[in-house]
Design a protein around this motif. Structure first.
Motif, PDB file in Angstrom:
ATOM      1  N   ASN A  53       0.832  -1.197   0.000  1.00 12.78           N
ATOM      2  CA  ASN A  53       0.000   0.000   0.000  1.00 12.78           C
ATOM      3  C   ASN A  53       0.868   1.248   0.000  1.00 12.78           C
ATOM      4  OD1 ASN A  53      -2.440   1.156  -0.057  1.00 12.78           O
ATOM      5  ND2 ASN A  53      -3.132   0.399   1.924  1.00 12.78           N
ATOM      6  N   GLU A  56       2.415   1.908  -3.285  1.00 13.33           N
ATOM      7  CA  GLU A  56       1.435   2.532  -4.176  1.00 13.33           C
ATOM      8  C   GLU A  56       1.277   4.005  -3.859  1.00 13.33           C
ATOM      9  OE1 GLU A  56      -2.468   1.154  -4.879  1.00 13.33           O
ATOM     10  OE2 GLU A  56      -1.548   0.306  -6.660  1.00 13.33           O
ATOM     11  N   SER A  59       4.044   6.380  -5.044  1.00 21.20           N
ATOM     12  CA  SER A  59       4.620   6.270  -6.383  1.00 21.20           C
ATOM     13  C   SER A  59       3.907   7.112  -7.442  1.00 21.20           C
ATOM     14  CB  SER A  59       4.658   4.798  -6.821  1.00 21.20           C
ATOM     15  OG  SER A  59       3.357   4.279  -6.873  1.00 21.20           O
ATOM     16  N   TYR A  86     -17.038  12.667  -4.019  1.00 24.38           N
ATOM     17  CA  TYR A  86     -16.660  11.282  -4.339  1.00 24.38           C
ATOM     18  C   TYR A  86     -17.598  10.299  -3.629  1.00 24.38           C
ATOM     19  CZ  TYR A  86     -13.209   7.822  -5.899  1.00 24.38           C
ATOM     20  OH  TYR A  86     -12.559   6.785  -6.531  1.00 24.38           O
ATOM     21  N   GLY A  89     -20.984  10.169  -4.868  1.00 23.71           N
ATOM     22  CA  GLY A  89     -20.963   9.397  -6.106  1.00 23.71           C
ATOM     23  C   GLY A  89     -21.003   7.898  -5.845  1.00 23.71           C
ATOM     24  N   ILE A  90     -20.257   7.452  -4.867  1.00 26.55           N
ATOM     25  CA  ILE A  90     -20.272   6.004  -4.572  1.00 26.55           C
ATOM     26  C   ILE A  90     -21.670   5.596  -4.113  1.00 26.55           C
ATOM     27  CG2 ILE A  90     -19.368   4.214  -3.034  1.00 26.55           C
ATOM     28  CD1 ILE A  90     -16.638   5.457  -3.236  1.00 26.55           C
ATOM     29  N   ARG A 433     -13.762   8.117 -15.330  1.00 22.48           N
ATOM     30  CA  ARG A 433     -13.135   7.113 -14.457  1.00 22.48           C
ATOM     31  C   ARG A 433     -12.423   6.021 -15.234  1.00 22.48           C
ATOM     32  NH1 ARG A 433     -18.336   5.724 -11.129  1.00 22.48           N
ATOM     33  NH2 ARG A 433     -19.135   6.090 -13.237  1.00 22.48           N
ATOM     34  N   SER A 434     -12.644   5.957 -16.543  1.00 27.25           N
ATOM     35  CA  SER A 434     -11.940   4.971 -17.358  1.00 27.25           C
ATOM     36  C   SER A 434     -10.854   5.618 -18.209  1.00 27.25           C
ATOM     37  CB  SER A 434     -12.937   4.262 -18.288  1.00 27.25           C
ATOM     38  OG  SER A 434     -13.939   3.646 -17.538  1.00 27.25           O
ATOM     39  N   ALA A 438      -5.235   7.659 -15.747  1.00 27.39           N
ATOM     40  CA  ALA A 438      -5.127   7.105 -14.395  1.00 27.39           C
ATOM     41  C   ALA A 438      -3.845   6.275 -14.288  1.00 27.39           C
ATOM     42  CB  ALA A 438      -6.355   6.250 -14.074  1.00 27.39           C
ATOM     43  N   THR A 439      -3.551   5.532 -15.344  1.00 24.67           N
ATOM     44  CA  THR A 439      -2.335   4.721 -15.332  1.00 24.67           C
ATOM     45  C   THR A 439      -1.090   5.614 -15.387  1.00 24.67           C
ATOM     46  OG1 THR A 439      -3.502   2.878 -16.359  1.00 24.67           O
ATOM     47  CG2 THR A 439      -1.113   2.874 -16.557  1.00 24.67           C
ATOM     48  N   ALA A 442      -0.580   6.856 -11.937  1.00 20.82           N
ATOM     49  CA  ALA A 442      -0.062   5.810 -11.058  1.00 20.82           C
ATOM     50  C   ALA A 442       1.408   5.509 -11.358  1.00 20.82           C
ATOM     51  CB  ALA A 442      -0.893   4.542 -11.209  1.00 20.82           C
ATOM     52  N   GLU A 443       1.757   5.541 -12.629  1.00 21.22           N
ATOM     53  CA  GLU A 443       3.142   5.218 -13.027  1.00 21.22           C
ATOM     54  C   GLU A 443       4.063   6.421 -12.911  1.00 21.22           C
ATOM     55  OE1 GLU A 443       4.574   2.384 -14.007  1.00 21.22           O
ATOM     56  OE2 GLU A 443       3.153   1.122 -15.089  1.00 21.22           O
ATOM     57  N   PRO A 475      -6.722   9.040  -8.389  1.00 24.32           N
ATOM     58  CA  PRO A 475      -7.324   8.252  -7.307  1.00 24.32           C
ATOM     59  C   PRO A 475      -7.969   9.151  -6.252  1.00 24.32           C
ATOM     60  CG  PRO A 475      -4.923   8.254  -7.121  1.00 24.32           C
ATOM     61  CD  PRO A 475      -5.255   8.895  -8.429  1.00 24.32           C
ATOM     62  N   MET A 476      -8.846   8.551  -5.483  1.00 25.59           N
ATOM     63  CA  MET A 476      -9.578   9.312  -4.479  1.00 25.59           C
ATOM     64  C   MET A 476      -8.633  10.131  -3.597  1.00 25.59           C
ATOM     65  SD  MET A 476     -12.331   8.032  -1.660  1.00 25.59           S
ATOM     66  CE  MET A 476     -11.103   7.258  -0.620  1.00 25.59           C
TER      67      MET A 476
ATOM     68  N   TRP B 373     -14.096   2.946  -9.278  1.00 24.77           N
ATOM     69  CA  TRP B 373     -13.864   3.931  -8.211  1.00 24.77           C
ATOM     70  C   TRP B 373     -12.416   3.812  -7.757  1.00 24.77           C
ATOM     71  CZ3 TRP B 373     -17.173   7.675  -7.802  1.00 24.77           C
ATOM     72  CH2 TRP B 373     -18.517   7.463  -8.114  1.00 24.77           C
ATOM     73  N   TYR B 374     -11.542   4.467  -8.495  1.00 25.03           N
ATOM     74  CA  TYR B 374     -10.100   4.369  -8.296  1.00 25.03           C
ATOM     75  C   TYR B 374      -9.689   4.918  -6.925  1.00 25.03           C
ATOM     76  CZ  TYR B 374      -5.149   5.268  -9.610  1.00 25.03           C
ATOM     77  OH  TYR B 374      -3.773   5.316  -9.694  1.00 25.03           O
ATOM     78  N   THR B 400      -4.927  -1.991 -13.984  1.00 20.25           N
ATOM     79  CA  THR B 400      -3.967  -1.164 -14.722  1.00 20.25           C
ATOM     80  C   THR B 400      -3.774   0.201 -14.067  1.00 20.25           C
ATOM     81  OG1 THR B 400      -5.701  -0.376 -16.211  1.00 20.25           O
ATOM     82  CG2 THR B 400      -4.433  -2.268 -16.945  1.00 20.25           C
ATOM     83  N   PRO B 403      -0.067  -0.095 -10.910  1.00 20.77           N
ATOM     84  CA  PRO B 403       1.085  -0.783 -11.516  1.00 20.77           C
ATOM     85  C   PRO B 403       1.851  -1.665 -10.542  1.00 20.77           C
ATOM     86  CG  PRO B 403       1.300   1.629 -11.660  1.00 20.77           C
ATOM     87  CD  PRO B 403      -0.045   1.355 -11.124  1.00 20.77           C
TER      88      PRO B 403
END
Lengths: 532, 532
Positions: A53, A56, A59, A86, A89-90, A433-434, A438-439, A442-443, A475-476, B373-374, B400, B403
């Motif tokens: 965690n 993540e 990073s 957020y 939304g959930i 959200r798609s 996002a990647t 994250a990267e 991310p949230m 929901w990222y 994805t 990572p």
């Protein structure tokens, strides 16, 4: 990071198996070895969970940012508003703005307290804008009140097909039922408010939230560009449009702009055309004027970006023009790109030989990967952009399907210009959200957020894209660190030279600190109110 | 790979700068060093382009597969059909099936020559299926003709709310206007064909190609599961449904199934309930019978997968049940999962302590990451699934965006069960070309293609998911190597033991070779025809 869980970790079963060397130097994979995680005790599980965690959390984009005490306080308010949206939304996904088409939530977003905060955020630079899609339609409609404007209509005045400034009625007629008339006559005929409303629709992608395909959406957008040509390429207007763009962007928290421009040869009232260098000259004079009037503004530069749907020899010509213009305006015309829908144009590879003739102090800022045809020849533009040595990639929407290229971009410090709203309007994705960024987040791939053609979708110059990225794509737990990194990146990946960047960063920092101060003050006011 | 470009590369400027060590051991990044790619000659550019391209081409799913001569020939036909559809799509995106909602293209896909080929492909295993959503509605509708079936309707017989087998009319009435009547009476009242048509809609997600949110889609789907309970949980029918599922899957080229089942306590005509072990016994007996009648079939196993919306102590109870059932059926009840919409359930972490009590020879096959929901607590299920030592991940749609987790999955050899059609119907994505599995394919993350609940969307047991993955998600050049790796993966990542896998691979290979032979024969026939 291992330090965080140090003692507990060292006493765990997992760690014992891995202790053949200094654990602080170990990668997660080395630590795990051929561990069978099913042998974990609940304690092992908890520790490993915390480690992963933590990897993540530390990073993504913004992980390197340190917040000041004041920023921490401001962050609390921002995250409170973000979490409110957020979590609502959930509970009920139909209420989550980034889950819908932008056109359907535009008014709703305007009332969002989070958007209100982001609207005022000093955003640094907008690195992807296009010459004639920057301004709101309000600005454009005002321009239709200028003298000597003729309008070409079909369907008995119901559909506007072209504008032209001229002393006398133009003679060219392309349609059977087409006719030229003075703009004021059409205004009288249709009624001023009606015509304004018509133009607001005609100059945007509304109300077509859903085109049957992205090709259809592109055709519609190109139609707006074409319509505006006759209006904006009138020499006396070109500078005014740019001036208004700078004004609107600056009001939206943008202090620096890089404009991709086709550099049209502007026309005069007698129909004569000026050379491209005059177009640049108008840009430059306008910018100087704007900067003088707005000392907080950093500046703007041009990327020569002609249309890609041509033969290689024409690209060769473009390259020569760019080289010449850069000689004359060395710190203003600083880059090169080719624009237009990638799917229907030639791939970059076809132009490689010509492109490589561009002197290497003029940077490439290639548009590439704005497609969902994975593995098509169009998709290969990403590869070519990188191998040709691009400094940034405009869009790069498909890059997450190309991990080799994504890693190269990171390694070579090539920033992606992510334009969330544009991607939705041009039908590459339907739900923020798609979004593949996002990647990238994250990267921690270099990226900036930009807007593309905000004028055509009634978006704020940059605020809506920031809002969608912050709430819908990131991310949230992405917080002020993410926003600050994004703003700083926009200056870092600009074409400014090092001294220019230092100065820009200073100007941005001044506004940023004020913004933070305002949020803290606002928070204290709310706090006091609640206390009383 | 460097060998490919060997001589040319070694003579290039880029290479000279990097030649301080054996280039065959170099990574791409080491080769590049701090190269300024803008200094490239056209020759440099071409070489580097080829290298990077080659890296890409040789890194995705299927890159390790060697094709036989026969397979090469078959591949040509398959790719010819694939390219035809792909290129037609690029010309006119509205014609590209994977760009649309599955419900809208179902009939069109049936006529696709590529689909016709894929339908017959021996697909290996379907590793993600659910107990009561495997069969076509045809099978279910036939079951409503069984004796002693009562049906509970509201709206004067217009809406079916429940089924029950019983000697006498059931007494419980939940709705004011609800009533129980014999099924044959309702059939007579509404007309046989009308009722059949009604049931075909009632037992599917049709015609709702677009729900307002994925929560709405889930509610609809759960409604179908609930409706089927009274019908299928009748002890004499449970085995028949499973038998028909095996039959339909086998006819679709699937030789092995892992079924996630809630293992309900089946009921008898007198209303009494049988213990769960009887449910397993019925499964096992049915399977034996099916295998005897179909010697080419490999087999099937059960993953105990009760509903996740419970308290930890209930999960503790589940774990005990699973342990007991595995003792009695050690090679049949082989895994554990928790099912139901993740977004509204508890996160796995809440159950960790109880889950870790499961003996480690019974594998976890956790559903996780079926969310957009990222960064939400739901999204963290992916992390927990991996850290708890899962063998596969069902869906993992959001991986994805993680990572670190994606790399862990690859490192720990955890396969993702990708269900393309399900993700679209349950509103996670709208266009197959944006499905995140493209990144898994590119990164060569272990994955299998499965279908989830094909009965509810009138899909073939597995063929439509393979078609969408092959044409819509994978890159244009993904070919028979991709298909073969996917099929082989489905056996490799099954819960079969090593000997079982060897035997399974043999049975699959036999059918695979026949399929290849058929395609080659078909190609020769076409070739001869063209020649004459």
């Amino acid at each position: 990071m291992l330090m965080l869980v140090g003692r507990r970790w060292l006493s765990s079963g997992l760690a014992r198996r891995a202790l053949h060397r200094n654990p602080h130097e170990m990668t997660l994979f080395e630590m795990l070895g051929c561990t069978n995680l099913r042998k974990s005790t609940p304690e092992d599980y908890r520790i490993l969970r915390e480690i992963v965690n933590s990897f993540e959390r530390h990073s993504g984009v913004g992980n390197d940012i340190q917040l000041t005490l004041e920023e921490h306080t401001a962050n609390e308010l921002i995250m409170c508003e973000k979490k409110r949206e957020y979590e609502k939304g959930i509970m009920d996904p139909s209420k989550f703005a980034p889950g819908h088409h932008f056109f359907q939530v535009l008014n709703k977003v305007k009332n969002s307290p989070l958007f209100q905060i982001l609207r005022k955020m000093p955003k640094g630079a907008a690195l992807k804008t296009h010459d004639t899609s920057m301004c709101s339609s309000k600005v454009v409609i005002e321009m239709t009140y200028r003298e000597n404007l003729w309008v070409y209509t079909t369907q008995a005045g119901c559909r506007i097909m072209a504008f032209r400034f001229a002393k006398e009625k133009p003679k060219d007629v392309e349609h059977e039922d087409g006719e030229w008339q003075p703009m004021e006559k059409l205004r009288e005929f249709r009624g001023e408010e009606n015509l304004k409303n018509y133009l607001r629709v005609r100059l945007s992608m509304y109300p077509l939230a859903s085109f049957s395909t992205n090709a259809h959406a592109w055709r519609h957008m190109i139609g707006i560009f074409n319509l505006l040509d006759g209006l904006l390429q009138y020499a006396p207007l070109w500078g005014d449009y740019y001036y208004n763009a700078l004004k609107e962007f600056y009001a939206d928290g943008v202090q620096y702009l890089e404009v991709r421009t086709i550099l049209p040869e502007l026309y005069c009232l007698d129909g004569s055309r000026l050379p491209k260098r005059e177009t640049v000259r108008i840009y430059k004079d306008t910018l100087e004027r704007f900067k003088k009037e707005n000392p907080g503004f950093i500046g703007s530069k041009l990327i020569y970006a002609p249309i890609r749907h041509v033969q290689p020899e024409v690209v060769g010509q473009y390259v020569k023009e760019c080289t010449e213009l850069n000689k004359e305006f060395p710190d203003f015309v600083i880059g090169f790109d080719l624009v237009g829908q990638e799917d229907v144009g030639h791939p970059l590879s076809k132009f490689a030989e010509e492109l490589l003739k561009l002197p290497d102090h003029i940077n490439f800022y290639f548009s590439a990967g704005q497609t969902n045809w994975y593995g098509s020849h169009v998709d290969q533009n990403l590869l070519d952009a990188i191998v040709l040595g691009t400094k940034r990639i405009s869009h790069g929407y498909s890059i997450t399907k190309h991990p080799v290229l994504m890693r190269l971009a990171k390694y070579l410090n090539i920033a992606l210009e992510v334009c969330p709203v544009s991607n939705q309007v041009l039908q590459l994705g339907s739900d923020y959200r798609s979004h593949p960024a996002a990647t990238l987040i994250a990267e921690n791939v270099p990226m900036v957020i930009s807007s593309g053609n905000p004028g055509y979708w009634r978006a704020a110059p940059l605020s809506h894209d920031i809002y969608m990225a912050f709430l819908g794509i990131a991310p949230m737990n992405a917080d002020l660190k993410f926003l600050k990194r994004t703003a700083k990146n926009s200056i870092r990946y600009s074409s400014l030279w090092d001294e220019g960047k230092a100065e820009a960063m200073e100007k941005w920092k001044k506004e940023w600190d004020e913004w933070i101060g305002d949020i803290v003050a606002q928070k204290e006011k709310v706090f006091k109110k609640e206390k009383n």
